[in-house]
Design an enzyme around this catalytic site. Structure first.
Site, short mmCIF file in Angstrom:
data_model
loop_
_atom_site.label_atom_id
_atom_site.label_comp_id
_atom_site.label_asym_id
_atom_site.label_seq_id
_atom_site.Cartn_x
_atom_site.Cartn_y
_atom_site.Cartn_z
N GLU A 1 0.82 -1.22 0.00
CA GLU A 1 0.00 0.00 0.00
C GLU A 1 0.85 1.27 0.00
OE1 GLU A 1 -2.95 0.22 3.10
OE2 GLU A 1 -3.89 1.98 2.18
N LYS B 1 -7.62 -0.31 11.32
CA LYS B 1 -6.97 -0.74 10.07
C LYS B 1 -5.69 0.07 9.86
CE LYS B 1 -6.22 -0.73 5.43
NZ LYS B 1 -5.29 0.12 4.67
N ASP C 1 3.63 -14.32 11.95
CA ASP C 1 2.28 -14.70 11.55
C ASP C 1 1.33 -13.52 11.79
OD1 ASP C 1 -0.30 -15.72 11.45
OD2 ASP C 1 0.23 -17.61 12.41
N HIS D 1 -2.05 10.75 0.71
CA HIS D 1 -2.14 9.35 0.29
C HIS D 1 -2.31 9.25 -1.22
CE1 HIS D 1 -3.26 5.15 0.29
NE2 HIS D 1 -4.40 5.47 -0.31
C1 HMG Z 1 1.82 11.09 3.10
C2 HMG Z 1 2.30 12.07 4.16
C3 HMG Z 1 3.43 11.42 4.98
C4 HMG Z 1 2.81 13.32 3.50
O1 HMG Z 1 3.01 14.27 4.48
P1 HMG Z 1 3.71 15.66 4.26
O2 HMG Z 1 3.04 16.65 5.13
O3 HMG Z 1 3.81 15.94 2.80
O4 HMG Z 1 5.10 15.30 4.85
P2 HMG Z 1 6.34 16.22 5.12
O5 HMG Z 1 6.84 16.77 3.83
O6 HMG Z 1 6.08 17.13 6.26
O7 HMG Z 1 7.36 15.09 5.61
C5 HMG Z 1 7.35 14.60 6.92
C6 HMG Z 1 8.04 13.24 6.91
O8 HMG Z 1 7.15 12.27 6.32
C7 HMG Z 1 7.93 11.35 5.55
N1 HMG Z 1 7.54 11.44 4.13
C8 HMG Z 1 6.84 12.43 3.54
N2 HMG Z 1 6.66 12.14 2.23
C9 HMG Z 1 7.28 10.98 1.99
C10 HMG Z 1 7.44 10.16 0.84
N3 HMG Z 1 6.94 10.50 -0.35
N4 HMG Z 1 8.12 9.03 0.95
C11 HMG Z 1 8.65 8.66 2.14
N5 HMG Z 1 8.53 9.38 3.27
C12 HMG Z 1 7.84 10.52 3.20
C13 HMG Z 1 9.39 11.73 5.73
O9 HMG Z 1 9.94 11.00 6.79
C14 HMG Z 1 9.29 13.20 6.06
O10 HMG Z 1 10.37 13.68 6.81
P3 HMG Z 1 11.75 14.18 6.03
O11 HMG Z 1 12.31 12.97 5.35
O12 HMG Z 1 11.29 15.25 5.05
O13 HMG Z 1 12.59 14.67 7.13
C15 HMG Z 1 1.15 12.49 5.14
O14 HMG Z 1 0.13 13.08 4.40
C16 HMG Z 1 0.60 11.35 5.94
O15 HMG Z 1 1.21 10.90 6.90
N6 HMG Z 1 -0.60 10.86 5.58
C17 HMG Z 1 -1.20 9.67 6.17
C18 HMG Z 1 -1.18 8.60 5.13
C19 HMG Z 1 -1.68 7.26 5.63
O16 HMG Z 1 -2.09 7.07 6.75
N7 HMG Z 1 -1.63 6.28 4.74
C20 HMG Z 1 -2.07 4.96 5.00
C21 HMG Z 1 -3.06 4.56 3.95
S1 HMG Z 1 -4.66 5.25 4.32
C22 HMG Z 1 -5.29 4.01 5.35
O17 HMG Z 1 -5.25 2.87 4.98
C23 HMG Z 1 -5.61 4.22 6.79
C24 HMG Z 1 -6.64 5.20 7.27
C25 HMG Z 1 -6.23 6.59 6.91
O18 HMG Z 1 -7.91 4.95 6.73
C26 HMG Z 1 -6.65 5.03 8.78
C27 HMG Z 1 -7.65 5.88 9.49
O19 HMG Z 1 -8.69 6.22 8.90
O20 HMG Z 1 -7.40 6.16 10.70
N1 NDP Z 2 -3.32 -20.21 15.79
C1 NDP Z 2 -2.09 -19.94 15.37
O1 NDP Z 2 -1.65 -18.80 15.43
C2 NDP Z 2 -1.22 -21.05 14.85
C3 NDP Z 2 -0.02 -20.72 14.28
N2 NDP Z 2 0.84 -21.70 13.84
C4 NDP Z 2 2.13 -21.41 13.21
O2 NDP Z 2 3.15 -21.81 14.14
C5 NDP Z 2 4.38 -21.19 13.81
C6 NDP Z 2 5.04 -20.67 15.06
O3 NDP Z 2 5.17 -21.72 15.99
P1 NDP Z 2 6.47 -21.82 16.90
O4 NDP Z 2 6.20 -22.85 17.93
O5 NDP Z 2 6.88 -20.47 17.35
O6 NDP Z 2 7.56 -22.26 15.86
P2 NDP Z 2 8.32 -23.64 15.67
O7 NDP Z 2 7.37 -24.78 15.56
O8 NDP Z 2 9.26 -23.42 14.54
O9 NDP Z 2 9.12 -23.80 17.06
C7 NDP Z 2 10.14 -22.93 17.47
C8 NDP Z 2 11.50 -23.43 17.01
O10 NDP Z 2 12.48 -22.49 17.36
C9 NDP Z 2 13.56 -23.17 18.01
N3 NDP Z 2 14.25 -22.27 18.93
C10 NDP Z 2 15.57 -21.95 18.82
N4 NDP Z 2 15.92 -21.08 19.78
C11 NDP Z 2 14.83 -20.84 20.53
C12 NDP Z 2 14.59 -20.02 21.66
N5 NDP Z 2 15.54 -19.27 22.22
N6 NDP Z 2 13.34 -19.98 22.17
C13 NDP Z 2 12.34 -20.72 21.62
N7 NDP Z 2 12.53 -21.55 20.55
C14 NDP Z 2 13.75 -21.60 20.00
C15 NDP Z 2 12.88 -24.32 18.72
O11 NDP Z 2 13.86 -25.32 18.94
P3 NDP Z 2 13.51 -26.62 19.81
O12 NDP Z 2 12.75 -27.52 18.90
O13 NDP Z 2 14.86 -27.14 20.18
O14 NDP Z 2 12.71 -26.17 20.99
C16 NDP Z 2 11.84 -24.76 17.69
O15 NDP Z 2 12.42 -25.63 16.73
C17 NDP Z 2 4.05 -20.09 12.83
O16 NDP Z 2 4.42 -20.54 11.55
C18 NDP Z 2 2.52 -20.00 12.93
O17 NDP Z 2 1.99 -19.51 11.71
C19 NDP Z 2 0.54 -23.02 14.00
C20 NDP Z 2 -0.64 -23.39 14.56
C21 NDP Z 2 -1.65 -22.45 14.98
#
Ligand code: HMG
Ligand code: NDP
Length: 424
Positions: free
Chosen positions: A78, A258, A274, A371
């Site tokens: 997005e 969202k 995940d 946006h």
């Molecule tokens: C789009 C901006 C950032 C412009 O905003 P602007 O006022 O033109 O930004 P600016 O010129 O003041 O810049 C500020 C900083 O924004 C960043 N920035 C600024 N422009 C860029 C760019 N082109 N590419 C990368 N980074 C950018 C950058 O970090 C910049 O700092 P600087 O680098 O200048 O020091 C602003 O209008 C904004 O934040 N809008 C919100 C957009 C948004 O939320 N998008 C998500 C999709 S919409 C949605 O899905 C969610 C929603 C909105 O429905 C959620 C809700 O309803 O609550």
């Molecule tokens: N409802 C849900 O959200 C569900 C999600 N999943 C899926 O399960 C997966 C995640 O399960 P998860 O059990 O985390 O992953 P894994 O099954 O891969 O288990 C963790 C692995 O990491 C290893 N490991 C190494 N270092 C560490 C450490 N410091 N601490 C813990 N583990 C370590 C473990 O080794 P060792 O074997 O020696 O312990 C193990 O092999 C995701 O892919 C997810 O999408 C699955 C079912 C349902």
């Protein structure tokens, strides 16, 4: 469809893609896409693998979380999400950065019993055997205990209608822990069956990870929020009002949330986590008091704007496909994190930054100005503009009365015609 898909999974990749190509009457160019995005290692991660599906990865900047500057890699399709996260983070950075808190990190799983005539009595029996059941859980995945984690406690909840949930809490260390916990639950379920003389209905982790909460907060002097003709104090007031609306209206809360998940999902994907698990947990937490509400809150006293976001974000830095995903590994390096709590802190701060930028845009210029400006690139590419044509097409689109596909295609045709005439 005439093909027989029985044992489709047993076919080789070449056989499988040939069947698909024949069924869908793919052209050679379309068929070539399977090869183009094919990644050998990914063949074994999912079933019936055809190819990879690339998503753009970028970097959100300006983050300061608990006094640490952070680069935040994000994977999203997005436009404006990364710009917005960087924008929100920039404002908060000027105010000193995000402060996060995380008390504990346990995953919870359920063993559900059914058809109980006296669920309270069954619950009491289970509670009496808590110590034994915790040992059974640890024995089902001993490596976890060796790492300092393991089963911590058991809770029982009478659900009504003869159902009882036995909740097992486990310290899963650096992993998300779903598979580890499921193995433990299935072992414990067998013992529970014996102890209670029942046949458990099911055992599975819960994504409502209420023992894995993390919170981000920020306090922003209102002067930093000034936007165009809107004073900082007015912007703060309007953001607080937008926050109130998200608390009282589920239609607004859903969109508000969202926007938060725009950031959280993008980092979750970038780190191999995940995101469906995080989504379901976050939305359930948003309805924890019975009404679905905005996940974050913003308040102002006229001097500062205070933001707060608390969510269950049980992510891992190992496990799942993380270790076999080179980019997930790279992104941990970019983030400079080594532990799961560190990643949770980044996720929640990203969600709050994203929310701040969206709300500030919504209550001032409107979302479309920022946006749509960035969305136009996607529109131009979708209409068939080449990268070389993009700068001119974007310039003309900005001035066009309508910014839609038909208009964009007309602009591209006109540009190409002019170019042909010049070339002649
Ligand atoms: C789009 C901006 C950032 C412009 O905003 P602007 O006022 O033109 O930004 P600016 O010129 O003041 O810049 C500020 C900083 O924004 C960043 N920035 C600024 N422009 C860029 C760019 N082109 N590419 C990368 N980074 C950018 C950058 O970090 C910049 O700092 P600087 O680098 O200048 O020091 C602003 O209008 C904004 O934040 N809008 C919100 C957009 C948004 O939320 N998008 C998500 C999709 S919409 C949605 O899905 C969610 C929603 C909105 O429905 C959620 C809700 O309803 O609550
Ligand atoms: N409802 C849900 O959200 C569900 C999600 N999943 C899926 O399960 C997966 C995640 O399960 P998860 O059990 O985390 O992953 P894994 O099954 O891969 O288990 C963790 C692995 O990491 C290893 N490991 C190494 N270092 C560490 C450490 N410091 N601490 C813990 N583990 C370590 C473990 O080794 P060792 O074997 O020696 O312990 C193990 O092999 C995701 O892919 C997810 O999408 C699955 C079912 C349902």
């Amino acid at each position: 469809m005439s093909a027989d898909f029985r044992h489709f999974y047993q076919k080789t990749w070449a056989e499988r893609t040939a069947v698909v190509a024949e069924q869908a009457h793919l052209t050679a160019a379309e068929q070539a896409l399977f090869k183009k995005y094919y990644v050998t290692e990914h063949h074994e991660i999912i079933e019936n693998y055809l190819t990879d599906y690339p998503l753009p990865m970028g970097l959100a900047v300006n983050f300061v979380i608990d006094d640490q500057p952070k680069m935040v890699p994000m994977v999203t399709e997005e436009p404006s999400v990364i710009a917005a996260a960087s924008n929100g983070a920039k404002i908060v950075k000027r105010a000193g950065g995000f402060i996060t808190t995380l008390d504990r990190r346990e995953m919870v799983g359920q063993i559900v019993l059914e058809k109980l005539t006296d669920p309270e009595q069954t619950a009491a029996t289970v509670e009496q055997h808590q110590a034994t059941l915790l040992k059974v859980a640890d024995a089902a995945h001993p490596s976890l205990k060796k790492r300092g984690g393991g089963a911590r406690r058991i809770r029982t909840r009478v659900l009504g209608q003869g159902y009882l949930s036995i909740d097992l809490f486990v310290d899963v260390q650096a992993a998300m822990g779903a598979n580890m916990l499921n193995s433990m639950l299935e072992a414990v379920a067998k013992s529970v069956g014996v102890i209670t003389k029942t046949n458990p209905l099911m055992s599975i982790l819960s994504n409502y990870a209420t023992a894995s909460l993390v919170k981000a907060e920020c306090t922003i002097p209102v002067g930093l929020l000034q936007a165009g003709r809107y004073s900082g104090a007015l912007v703060a007031q309007k953001i607080a009002a937008a926050s109130t609306v998200a608390q009282i209206d589920p239609y607004r809360a859903t969109t508000h949330n969202k926007g938060i998940m725009n950031g959280i999902d993008a980092v979750a994907i970038a780190t191999g986590n995940d995101w469906r698990a995080l989504e379901s947990g976050a939305h359930a937490y948003a309805a924890k008091d019975g009404q679905y509400r905005g996940m974050s809150t913003w308040t102002t006293d006229g001097q500062v704007l205070r933001g707060s976001l608390e969510l269950p974000l049980p992510v891992g830095v190992v496990g799942g496909s993380i270790k076999i995903n080179e980019l997930a590994q790279l992104n941990q390096r970019l983030l400079g994190i080594q532990t799961a709590p560190e990643l949770e802190r980044v996720l929640v701060a990203t969600g709050l930054a994203q929310n701040l930028a969206a709300l500030r845009a919504l209550v001032t210029t409107g979302i479309q100005q920022g946006h749509m400006h960035l969305q136009l690139k996607s529109l131009a590419l979708a209409a068939g503009a080449t990268p070389a044509e993009l700068p001119v097409i974007l310039q003309r689109l900005e001035l066009a009365p309508q910014q839609d596909l038909a208009t964009t295609q007309q602009l591209i045709t006109a540009l190409r015609q002019t170019k042909e005439e010049t070339d002649d």
